[in-house]
Write a protein that holds these residues in place. Structure first.
Motif, PDB file in Angstrom:
ATOM      1  N   ALA A 123       0.824  -1.212   0.000  1.00 57.62           N
ATOM      2  CA  ALA A 123       0.000   0.000   0.000  1.00 57.62           C
ATOM      3  C   ALA A 123       0.858   1.263   0.000  1.00 57.62           C
ATOM      4  O   ALA A 123       0.392   2.340  -0.387  1.00 57.62           O
ATOM      5  CB  ALA A 123      -0.924  -0.008   1.218  1.00 57.62           C
ATOM      6  N   GLU A 124       2.107   1.136   0.424  1.00 52.20           N
ATOM      7  CA  GLU A 124       3.006   2.291   0.434  1.00 52.20           C
ATOM      8  C   GLU A 124       3.243   2.832  -0.973  1.00 52.20           C
ATOM      9  O   GLU A 124       3.572   4.011  -1.145  1.00 52.20           O
ATOM     10  CB  GLU A 124       4.341   1.877   1.060  1.00 52.20           C
ATOM     11  CG  GLU A 124       5.196   3.036   1.510  1.00 52.20           C
ATOM     12  CD  GLU A 124       6.431   2.579   2.273  1.00 52.20           C
ATOM     13  OE1 GLU A 124       7.041   3.428   2.946  1.00 52.20           O
ATOM     14  OE2 GLU A 124       6.783   1.384   2.179  1.00 52.20           O
ATOM     15  N   LEU A 125       3.034   1.971  -1.983  1.00 49.06           N
ATOM     16  CA  LEU A 125       3.239   2.415  -3.360  1.00 49.06           C
ATOM     17  C   LEU A 125       2.277   3.547  -3.724  1.00 49.06           C
ATOM     18  O   LEU A 125       2.629   4.440  -4.498  1.00 49.06           O
ATOM     19  CB  LEU A 125       3.062   1.228  -4.316  1.00 49.06           C
ATOM     20  CG  LEU A 125       3.398   1.460  -5.786  1.00 49.06           C
ATOM     21  CD1 LEU A 125       4.797   2.029  -5.960  1.00 49.06           C
ATOM     22  CD2 LEU A 125       3.250   0.165  -6.576  1.00 49.06           C
ATOM     23  N   VAL A 126       1.064   3.524  -3.179  1.00 48.01           N
ATOM     24  CA  VAL A 126       0.103   4.601  -3.441  1.00 48.01           C
ATOM     25  C   VAL A 126       0.677   5.936  -2.963  1.00 48.01           C
ATOM     26  O   VAL A 126       0.593   6.957  -3.663  1.00 48.01           O
ATOM     27  CB  VAL A 126      -1.241   4.312  -2.747  1.00 48.01           C
ATOM     28  CG1 VAL A 126      -2.182   5.516  -2.890  1.00 48.01           C
ATOM     29  CG2 VAL A 126      -1.896   3.069  -3.332  1.00 48.01           C
ATOM     30  N   GLU A 127       1.269   5.907  -1.788  1.00 52.34           N
ATOM     31  CA  GLU A 127       1.861   7.135  -1.248  1.00 52.34           C
ATOM     32  C   GLU A 127       2.983   7.638  -2.141  1.00 52.34           C
ATOM     33  O   GLU A 127       3.110   8.848  -2.391  1.00 52.34           O
ATOM     34  CB  GLU A 127       2.399   6.863   0.160  1.00 52.34           C
ATOM     35  CG  GLU A 127       3.072   8.058   0.817  1.00 52.34           C
ATOM     36  CD  GLU A 127       3.694   7.720   2.151  1.00 52.34           C
ATOM     37  OE1 GLU A 127       4.563   8.497   2.608  1.00 52.34           O
ATOM     38  OE2 GLU A 127       3.327   6.682   2.735  1.00 52.34           O
ATOM     39  N   PHE A 128       3.812   6.710  -2.652  1.00 56.11           N
ATOM     40  CA  PHE A 128       4.916   7.106  -3.523  1.00 56.11           C
ATOM     41  C   PHE A 128       4.397   7.741  -4.815  1.00 56.11           C
ATOM     42  O   PHE A 128       4.973   8.701  -5.324  1.00 56.11           O
ATOM     43  CB  PHE A 128       5.797   5.911  -3.853  1.00 56.11           C
ATOM     44  CG  PHE A 128       6.489   5.304  -2.653  1.00 56.11           C
ATOM     45  CD1 PHE A 128       6.781   6.068  -1.535  1.00 56.11           C
ATOM     46  CD2 PHE A 128       6.848   3.964  -2.642  1.00 56.11           C
ATOM     47  CE1 PHE A 128       7.415   5.518  -0.423  1.00 56.11           C
ATOM     48  CE2 PHE A 128       7.491   3.408  -1.552  1.00 56.11           C
ATOM     49  CZ  PHE A 128       7.766   4.181  -0.440  1.00 56.11           C
ATOM     50  N   VAL A 129       3.311   7.190  -5.349  1.00 57.76           N
ATOM     51  CA  VAL A 129       2.712   7.757  -6.561  1.00 57.76           C
ATOM     52  C   VAL A 129       2.168   9.155  -6.272  1.00 57.76           C
ATOM     53  O   VAL A 129       2.369  10.091  -7.054  1.00 57.76           O
ATOM     54  CB  VAL A 129       1.600   6.843  -7.103  1.00 57.76           C
ATOM     55  CG1 VAL A 129       0.866   7.513  -8.264  1.00 57.76           C
ATOM     56  CG2 VAL A 129       2.177   5.501  -7.557  1.00 57.76           C
ATOM     57  N   GLU A 130       1.487   9.298  -5.153  1.00 53.78           N
ATOM     58  CA  GLU A 130       0.879  10.579  -4.813  1.00 53.78           C
ATOM     59  C   GLU A 130       1.923  11.681  -4.665  1.00 53.78           C
ATOM     60  O   GLU A 130       1.688  12.824  -5.051  1.00 53.78           O
ATOM     61  CB  GLU A 130       0.066  10.440  -3.525  1.00 53.78           C
ATOM     62  CG  GLU A 130      -1.224   9.655  -3.708  1.00 53.78           C
ATOM     63  CD  GLU A 130      -1.959   9.437  -2.393  1.00 53.78           C
ATOM     64  OE1 GLU A 130      -1.284   9.480  -1.325  1.00 53.78           O
ATOM     65  OE2 GLU A 130      -3.189   9.219  -2.424  1.00 53.78           O
ATOM     66  N   ARG A 131       3.081  11.351  -4.124  1.00 51.79           N
ATOM     67  CA  ARG A 131       4.100  12.392  -3.918  1.00 51.79           C
ATOM     68  C   ARG A 131       5.182  12.377  -4.995  1.00 51.79           C
ATOM     69  O   ARG A 131       6.213  13.042  -4.861  1.00 51.79           O
ATOM     70  CB  ARG A 131       4.703  12.271  -2.526  1.00 51.79           C
ATOM     71  CG  ARG A 131       5.593  11.087  -2.276  1.00 51.79           C
ATOM     72  CD  ARG A 131       6.176  11.170  -0.867  1.00 51.79           C
ATOM     73  NE  ARG A 131       7.267  10.234  -0.662  1.00 51.79           N
ATOM     74  CZ  ARG A 131       7.344   9.377   0.343  1.00 51.79           C
ATOM     75  NH1 ARG A 131       6.375   9.331   1.247  1.00 51.79           N
ATOM     76  NH2 ARG A 131       8.384   8.578   0.468  1.00 51.79           N
ATOM     77  N   ARG A 132       4.949  11.589  -6.053  1.00 53.10           N
ATOM     78  CA  ARG A 132       5.843  11.526  -7.216  1.00 53.10           C
ATOM     79  C   ARG A 132       7.259  11.082  -6.839  1.00 53.10           C
ATOM     80  O   ARG A 132       8.255  11.568  -7.398  1.00 53.10           O
ATOM     81  CB  ARG A 132       5.906  12.882  -7.931  1.00 53.10           C
ATOM     82  CG  ARG A 132       4.601  13.314  -8.565  1.00 53.10           C
ATOM     83  CD  ARG A 132       4.787  14.637  -9.296  1.00 53.10           C
ATOM     84  NE  ARG A 132       3.562  15.079  -9.937  1.00 53.10           N
ATOM     85  CZ  ARG A 132       3.181  14.739 -11.170  1.00 53.10           C
ATOM     86  NH1 ARG A 132       3.937  13.923 -11.877  1.00 53.10           N
ATOM     87  NH2 ARG A 132       2.064  15.197 -11.694  1.00 53.10           N
ATOM     88  N   ASP A 133       7.350  10.153  -5.926  1.00 52.46           N
ATOM     89  CA  ASP A 133       8.648   9.629  -5.508  1.00 52.46           C
ATOM     90  C   ASP A 133       8.986   8.423  -6.373  1.00 52.46           C
ATOM     91  O   ASP A 133       8.749   7.268  -6.003  1.00 52.46           O
ATOM     92  CB  ASP A 133       8.622   9.256  -4.022  1.00 52.46           C
ATOM     93  CG  ASP A 133      10.016   8.959  -3.473  1.00 52.46           C
ATOM     94  OD1 ASP A 133      10.929   8.677  -4.283  1.00 52.46           O
ATOM     95  OD2 ASP A 133      10.193   9.003  -2.238  1.00 52.46           O
ATOM     96  N   GLY A 134       9.552   8.696  -7.552  1.00 49.64           N
ATOM     97  CA  GLY A 134       9.827   7.634  -8.503  1.00 49.64           C
ATOM     98  C   GLY A 134      10.877   6.652  -8.025  1.00 49.64           C
ATOM     99  O   GLY A 134      10.768   5.440  -8.268  1.00 49.64           O
TER     100      GLY A 134
ATOM    101  N   ALA B 208      11.609   5.695  -4.903  1.00 46.92           N
ATOM    102  CA  ALA B 208      11.057   4.785  -3.898  1.00 46.92           C
ATOM    103  C   ALA B 208      10.098   3.792  -4.545  1.00 46.92           C
ATOM    104  O   ALA B 208      10.072   2.604  -4.189  1.00 46.92           O
ATOM    105  CB  ALA B 208      10.345   5.583  -2.804  1.00 46.92           C
ATOM    106  N   ALA B 209       9.299   4.252  -5.506  1.00 45.37           N
ATOM    107  CA  ALA B 209       8.365   3.359  -6.200  1.00 45.37           C
ATOM    108  C   ALA B 209       9.130   2.295  -6.983  1.00 45.37           C
ATOM    109  O   ALA B 209       8.738   1.116  -7.013  1.00 45.37           O
ATOM    110  CB  ALA B 209       7.468   4.168  -7.136  1.00 45.37           C
ATOM    111  N   ALA B 210      10.230   2.683  -7.619  1.00 43.24           N
ATOM    112  CA  ALA B 210      11.028   1.736  -8.391  1.00 43.24           C
ATOM    113  C   ALA B 210      11.637   0.670  -7.479  1.00 43.24           C
ATOM    114  O   ALA B 210      11.679  -0.516  -7.829  1.00 43.24           O
ATOM    115  CB  ALA B 210      12.127   2.471  -9.143  1.00 43.24           C
ATOM    116  N   ALA B 211      12.122   1.069  -6.313  1.00 43.32           N
ATOM    117  CA  ALA B 211      12.709   0.104  -5.381  1.00 43.32           C
ATOM    118  C   ALA B 211      11.665  -0.901  -4.903  1.00 43.32           C
ATOM    119  O   ALA B 211      11.933  -2.107  -4.800  1.00 43.32           O
ATOM    120  CB  ALA B 211      13.316   0.844  -4.191  1.00 43.32           C
TER     121      ALA B 211
END
Length: 234
Positions: A185-196, A198-201
């Motif tokens: 679910a943390e991936l949603v947060e990464f998308v929302e804040r455009r943290d590419g 962290a999302a890639a990891a």
């Protein structure tokens, strides 16, 4: 992910969509021999639309032409599956990093909606596992589209065809609890804040986990032979 169109489909397009859906979902299993005549008889399409559809599917790598023998749904082997996930683990995280960073507000909404569906479904192991797989595929497709990079999008589409085939084969034949790790679910947060980054990891870990689970399942199948993976029913 194709965009719905109000234009009526040609017979060739309709035949292509039907055959592609049947192959990707493994209703037509890997390695199955096909002929234009047999497909025309079972689908109700004429020879010409079937031929057009098979030509497109061959270009996408989903079927292979067999001179004077018709066609074959491209087989899956343990090596091809291993190679597939190895490549996905290289390409997928970078696609996601760029997609998260470059997504428009509307694309971000679509990504989060697909993610939410995948995450909710992941909590219920026995609840329509194919829908969870479809939601994950939709999420990755939206992220690839958000990169606006035609090369990455084409590579992603080609990879996703075979990844979906592998998962469909496993989910219909095996213990589904082993087939699909949960998206965090943390991936949603990464998308929302455009943290590419962290999302890639996170995606790299997800793909690696899925890779290991898939190989673990396939190597246990009594129907797996040295050259080709067949269904358990075979």
């Amino acid at each position: 992910m194709s965009v719905p169109s109000s234009e009526p489909l040609s017979l060739g397009d309709a035949a292509y969509r039907q055959l592609r859906a049947d192959i990707v979902s493994c209703r037509i299993v890997p390695g199955r021999r096909l002929t234009e005549r047999s497909l025309a008889e079972t689908t109700g399409f004429g020879i010409s639309p079937i031929r057009d559809a098979l030509s497109r599917l061959s270009h996408e790598g989903l079927v292979q032409t067999m001179p004077r023998k018709g066609y074959q749904v491209t087989p899956l082997t343990l090596k091809s599956v291993d190679d597939l996930f190895t490549l996905w683990r290289i390409v997928g995280p970078e696609t996601i990093r760029l997609g998260v960073q470059d997504a428009t507000a509307e694309q971000r909404r679509q990504i989060i909606a697909a993610l939410s569906t995948a995450i909710r479904g992941s909590d219920e192991v026995d609840e329509q596992p194919m829908r969870r797989g479809e939601a994950v595929a939709a999420c990755f497709a939206h992220l690839a589209a958000a990169t606006d990079n035609d090369y990455l999008i084409r590579i992603h589409d080609r990879l996703q065809n075979d990844i979906t085939r592998v998962l469909a084969l496993i989910l219909t034949e095996s213990d589904t609890s082993m087939a699909a790790p949960s998206l965090d679910a943390e991936l949603v947060e990464f998308v929302e804040r455009r943290d590419g980054d962290a999302a890639a990891a996170l995606a790299r870990d997800y793909i690696g986990d899925l890779h290991a689970r898939v190989l673990r399942i396939l190597t246990r199948w009594p129907s797996v032979v040295a050259s080709e993976i067949t269904t358990v029913r075979d």
